[in-house]
Write a protein that holds these residues in place. Structure first.
Motif, short mmCIF file in Angstrom:
data_model
loop_
_atom_site.label_atom_id
_atom_site.label_comp_id
_atom_site.label_asym_id
_atom_site.label_seq_id
_atom_site.Cartn_x
_atom_site.Cartn_y
_atom_site.Cartn_z
N GLN A 73 53.27 1.80 -20.11
CA GLN A 73 52.47 2.94 -20.58
C GLN A 73 53.12 4.27 -20.23
OE1 GLN A 73 48.34 2.81 -19.46
NE2 GLN A 73 48.21 0.63 -19.85
N GLY B 273 37.39 21.25 -26.93
CA GLY B 273 38.34 21.92 -27.80
C GLY B 273 39.74 21.97 -27.22
N LEU C 254 40.88 19.41 -24.86
CA LEU C 254 40.71 18.22 -24.03
C LEU C 254 41.99 17.40 -23.96
CD1 LEU C 254 38.14 17.36 -22.64
CD2 LEU C 254 37.74 15.76 -24.48
N LEU C 255 42.76 17.38 -25.05
CA LEU C 255 43.91 16.48 -25.13
C LEU C 255 45.14 17.12 -24.49
CD1 LEU C 255 43.46 15.27 -28.80
CD2 LEU C 255 42.85 14.06 -26.73
N GLN D 3 49.61 14.57 -27.06
CA GLN D 3 48.64 13.87 -27.90
C GLN D 3 48.34 14.68 -29.16
OE1 GLN D 3 45.68 13.50 -24.68
NE2 GLN D 3 45.64 11.31 -25.10
N LEU E 89 48.95 13.72 -33.14
CA LEU E 89 47.96 13.81 -34.22
C LEU E 89 48.49 14.63 -35.39
CD1 LEU E 89 44.50 14.45 -32.51
CD2 LEU E 89 45.31 12.38 -33.62
N GLU F 105 43.39 23.16 -35.31
CA GLU F 105 42.63 22.32 -34.41
C GLU F 105 43.35 20.98 -34.29
OE1 GLU F 105 39.68 23.01 -32.94
OE2 GLU F 105 39.11 24.86 -33.92
N PRO F 106 43.22 20.27 -33.22
CA PRO F 106 42.55 20.61 -31.97
C PRO F 106 43.46 21.36 -31.02
CG PRO F 106 43.30 18.35 -31.90
CD PRO F 106 43.70 18.88 -33.24
N GLN G 199 45.32 21.01 -23.50
CA GLN G 199 45.21 21.53 -22.14
C GLN G 199 46.42 22.38 -21.81
OE1 GLN G 199 44.65 18.67 -19.00
NE2 GLN G 199 43.63 17.26 -20.41
#
Lengths: 514, 398
Positions: free
Chosen positions: A33, A93, A95-96, A100, A104, A249-250, A253
């Protein structure tokens, strides 16, 4: 060092074996991972554990290490993480992680104009190499290995056809059909096959369709380009932002330095409500501790009287509030304090034709909360007082009696001062706990009743921590973890300061009676 | 020793790789889980794709999905309510859905509820809303106007029994139940911007119509026609004791009403005559339940196949709708809807989807505080104005 029995050695090695096996299993998972910091931690921890158990020189470590591991895992790490969060913009808003979000955005495709549809058959050879045979609506056939496309006729691949001319087999490949197709759908879904300036993407179980890629990210310049409009976005405050202020969006962090703290100190609204909430928090914590300690100590003194009969029974009954889960007792009390249907108001109504707004009037709600908290915590105070009372030498009382001191004087001059030596730290702890007793406030009143003229969602019974919760998680636009973490650090500083003061006072007490 | 370690490593690696059988994970609440497991077993038998259903308490599933997905461990499908959508979309956690020509099978309102910024993010299966539930033994014919309702309330209310004309969950903070009183004469949550999206800077909680409705509510409290401070437990106690003639509530209370032996009827809320003389049926919040797909799922195609071909069938949709007397969002299931569900959907014609944008967090908070203040006797205009100001401040619209 004494020699160890074979049985002990066997158990020891089996245990080490199990621990190491679990560590290897977890380590492989972490590497797969790509969680390298955790992997390093795991390696260090396991190595340390093995060293502590196997090496004779590290013998004392085996007693220290478990404690240190738990200290790190359950105290140091959460505190460190909390401090870290306070300096980020972690909130709804944002969070990722940036990686990540890029994943997306990189996967965002839009249907091509004049979108073409292909049916397909997937083939695999013995080495798991993929071959797609695609047919468009006109009947033109293409083949693709997943990275490029060419027309079947140009590819030179040997195919077998049925009598209608459809491709039904490819030399050296096996068709993937039925349940086997589902096993490779994820692989097909991940494909974006270049096709005539567009991309072929899986669309539903049976088709590929043409799409256009929406964004291109350049890691060198850290810029995101919208391939359709050529708008360039750069990261601002955890969001890809264009020159005209438009955002993609999004968000993600990112480190924001002291922004959360500045927001707290810079907000006129927070400053306006702070004093009221802070004062009530102090009153709440002080009264809760003082009243429950007085009540607990009174019961302890009564129960300490050896002439009292059925002491054990009384003591058991008095401990019950402490044993009941607060989740249950809080709800029971809330029900009993209900203005229309609660038992108190029903009785008051029957006897005096009056009702008390127990939980809906600000002052009554505060009083009710303190009452409930005293009810919940006095057994603890009683228990610690009972223990401490045993440790007071009886000679002191005899001497005092000889000197002619009454029971009142004996209590104030002997019992209380000597009790305070051992109990003061516990009372400071109880104060800190009440200061942060979110659970009870939240379950009984949720900080309500609301206050007219409040500048933030600060209710009449909100203490600092429940106010924090309402500002950061129930106000604004969703959850604001960064702000909550920043406020909780400030609350920690406050409690730290108050407790330090308390300890200094209690140490003075100790010195006097030493 | 080194050989042994290498061997262990190899075995462990193989174990991890061999587990790569395709699997779809679903987060479902306790009510939905058994049906999903059943359908999952069927899907596995047909396609060889394993379906794992992870059961969560209905109160935990919303945040559990956020936490798990953020950590890269999210399910492929989550079953939830449309008002979670704002948080999920803003955080990038759900994938746009393309129902294709199957979209025509779904109620337009339900699809709209699962639409954010013009994009569809969920496949709806049921909707719920509150309506007027009345005791036919006490109120033989349901009131059509609020004046009729007040007349019934005045006739039956007796605080000494206690008996109330009307009861609903109006405890401090329950803005969901309070909204119909505000909406009847023209209160609203958010207006729309030029593109038809909700505009968090246009808050309609302190309009004349909203104040009018809130004042009407407060006068009923003062007159003792409705009890104040009714929470979920109290409401259930009122039902069990038959202490109220009418309730404003949703399908979730119907089982308790049946158990209490109340001869009940369900109808739309009585129309309120506004300050301009026009009669308007109070608008209620509509909640829509549906399926959403994880934007990080590597198996979106299979997830959609499962949703469109195994969930969106009449049999399954009827069963989903019957789990809790909800109205169906899937049109072919409509003819199988029970009488209760149909009666509730009468009121749904006067429903607005609960706004799902993240700024709703502030609305629940401050709208609830306004109800609290109004319950405690504050002038409704002042209380609602404060709510509006604080929402605008919290959202950053000053």
């Amino acid at each position: 060092m004494r020699s160890q029995s074979p049985l002990f050695l066997a158990v020891k090695f089996i245990l080490i074996g199990i621990i190491d096996a679990v560590a290897v299993w977890a380590g492989v998972g972490l590497v797969l991972q790509q969680a390298y910091p955790l992997f390093a931690l795991l390696v260090l921890g396991t190595a340390g554990l093995n060293l502590a158990i196997l090496s004779r020189r590290a013998y004392p470590l085996r007693y220290l290490l478990p404690g240190l591991v738990f200290l790190f895992g359950m105290v140091v790490y959460p505190i460190g993480y909390n401090i870290y969060i306070a300096f980020t913009n972690l909130q709804t808003g944002n969070l990722l992680q940036k990686s990540q979000v890029l994943q997306l955005l990189d996967n965002r495709y839009i249907p091509a104009p004049d979108q073409q549809t292909f049916t397909y058959t997937a083939y695999l050879d013995g080495n798991d190499n993929l071959l797609l045979v695609l047919e468009d609506v006109r009947g033109d056939t293409y083949v693709s290995d997943g990275t490029s496309t060419q027309s079947l006729s140009a590819s030179g691949i040997d195919v077998t056809r049925d009598d209608q001319g459809r491709v039904v087999g490819v030399e050296g490949y096996q068709p993937v059909t039925g349940a086997a197709l589902y096993q490779i759908l994820a692989r097909l879904e991940a494909l974006a096959i270049p096709f005539d300036h567009e991309f072929l993407r899986l669309s539903g179980l049976r088709n590929f369709r043409t799409y256009m890629k929406q964004y291109h990210y350049d890691p060198e310049t850290d810029q995101l380009t919208d391939l359709q409009t050529d708008t360039v976005y750069t990261p601002v405050d955890g969001r890809f932002t264009a020159a005209n202020g438009a955002v993609v969006e999004p968000g993600f962090q990112t480190w924001v330095g002291t922004r959360n703290f500045l927001q707290i100190f810079g907000s006129a609204a927070i400053r306006k409500d702070f004093l009221r909430v802070f004062l009530w928090t102090i009153v709440w914590a002080v009264l809760s501790v003082l009243l429950s300690f007085s009540l607990g100590l009174s019961f302890a003194l009564l129960l300490n009287d050896r002439t009292l009969r059925l002491r054990l029974l009384y003591r058991t009954l008095l401990i019950i509030p402490y044993v009941m889960p607060v989740f249950i007792s809080a709800f029971v009390w809330r029900g009993m304090f209900n203005e229309n249907f609660g038992i108190f108001n029903r009785v008051l109504d029957d006897l005096f034709q009056t009702r008390v707004p127990w939980l809906t009037n600000a002052m009554w709600a505060r009083a009710s909360l303190i009452f409930i908290n005293v009810w919940l915590t006095f057994p603890y105070m009683m228990l610690i007082s009972l223990g401490a009372l045993q440790s007071i030498p009886s000679q002191l009382y005899e001497a005092a009696r000889v000197d002619g001191a009454g029971s009142w004087l004996r209590f104030w001059k002997i019992t209380l001062p000597l009790l305070m030596i051992s109990l003061a730290p516990l009372l400071i702890g109880a104060f800190a706990f009440a200061f942060n007793n979110f659970t009870l406030i939240y379950l009984v009143t949720a900080g309500r009743p609301a206050v007219l003229g409040a500048a933030t969602p600060a209710g009449a019974t909100d203490i600092l921590i429940s106010w924090t919760y309402r500002i950061s998680f129930q106000g604004g636009s969703g959850n604001n973890f960064g702000l909550a973490a920043a406020i909780s650090i400030l609350i920690f500083v406050m409690i730290g300061a108050i407790s330090a003061l308390g300890f200094r006072l209690s140490r003075r007490l100790e010195e006097v009676y030493r | 020793m080194r050989k042994l370690l290498a061997l262990i490593l190899l075995v462990a690696l193989m174990g991890t790789v061999a587990a790569a059988q395709v699997k779809i994970t679903i987060f479902a609440d306790d009510t939905r889980t058994p049906l999903m497991r059943e359908l999952g077993a069927q899907y596995t038998a047909d396609t060889g794709v394993e379906i794992e259903v992870v059961e969560y308490a209905s109160t935990d599933i919303r945040t559990a999905y956020v936490t798990a997905t953020q950590a890269g461990e999210g399910p492929d499908i989550v079953i939830g309510a449309h008002d979670w959508l704002g948080e999920y979309v803003t955080n990038g956690l759900v994938e746009p859905l393309d129902l294709g020509d199957r979209a025509a099978d779904f109620s337009q309102a339900a699809l709209e509820a699962f639409t954010s910024g013009g994009t569809l993010y969920g496949m709806p299966y049921a909707s719920e809303n509150i309506a007027l539930v009345y005791d036919k033994d006490i109120v033989p014919t349901a009131p059509r106007t609020w004046d009729e309702l007040l007349a019934v309330c005045r006739a039956v209310s007796d605080p000494d029994v206690p008996m109330y004309g009307l009861a609903f969950q109006n405890q401090a903070g329950n803005f969901y139940q309070f909204f119909p009183m505000l909406s009847a004469a023209g209160g609203y949550i958010f207006g729309y911007d030029a593109e038809g999206n909700l505009d968090p800077c246009d808050v309609g909680l302190a309009t004349d119509g909203a104040v009018f409705g809130a004042s009407l509510y407060q006068s009923m409290l003062d007159e003792g026609l409705i009890p104040s401070g009714v929470d979920w437990d109290t409401l259930n106690a009122l039902v069990a004791g038959k202490n109220a003639a009418m309730f404003i509530t949703g399908p979730w209370l119907i089982n308790a009403i049946r158990d209490a032996g109340i001869n009940y009827g369900i109808t739309q809320l009585p129309a309120i005559k506004g300050p301009n003389g026009a009669y308007n049926v109070p608008k209620v919040f509509m909640g829509v339940q549906g399926f959403m797909v994880n934007s990080f799922s590597p198996n979106k195609t299979i997830a959609m196949d499962f949703l469109l071909n195994y969930i969106a069938t009449t049999d399954v949709m009827v069963e989903l709708m019957n789990q809790g007397n909800r109205s169906p969002a899937y049109l072919p299931a409509l003819s199988y809807a029970g009488a209760d569900a149909l009666a509730f959907s009468q009121q749904a014609a006067f429903g607005v989807p609960m706004p799902s944008i993240p700024a709703m967090a502030s609305v629940w908070q401050e709208g609830g505080n306004a109800l609290d203040l109004i319950n405690n006797g504050t002038d409704p205009a002042t209380a609602l104005q404060q709510a509006k100001d604080l929402i605008l401040a919290a959202v950053g619209c000053e």
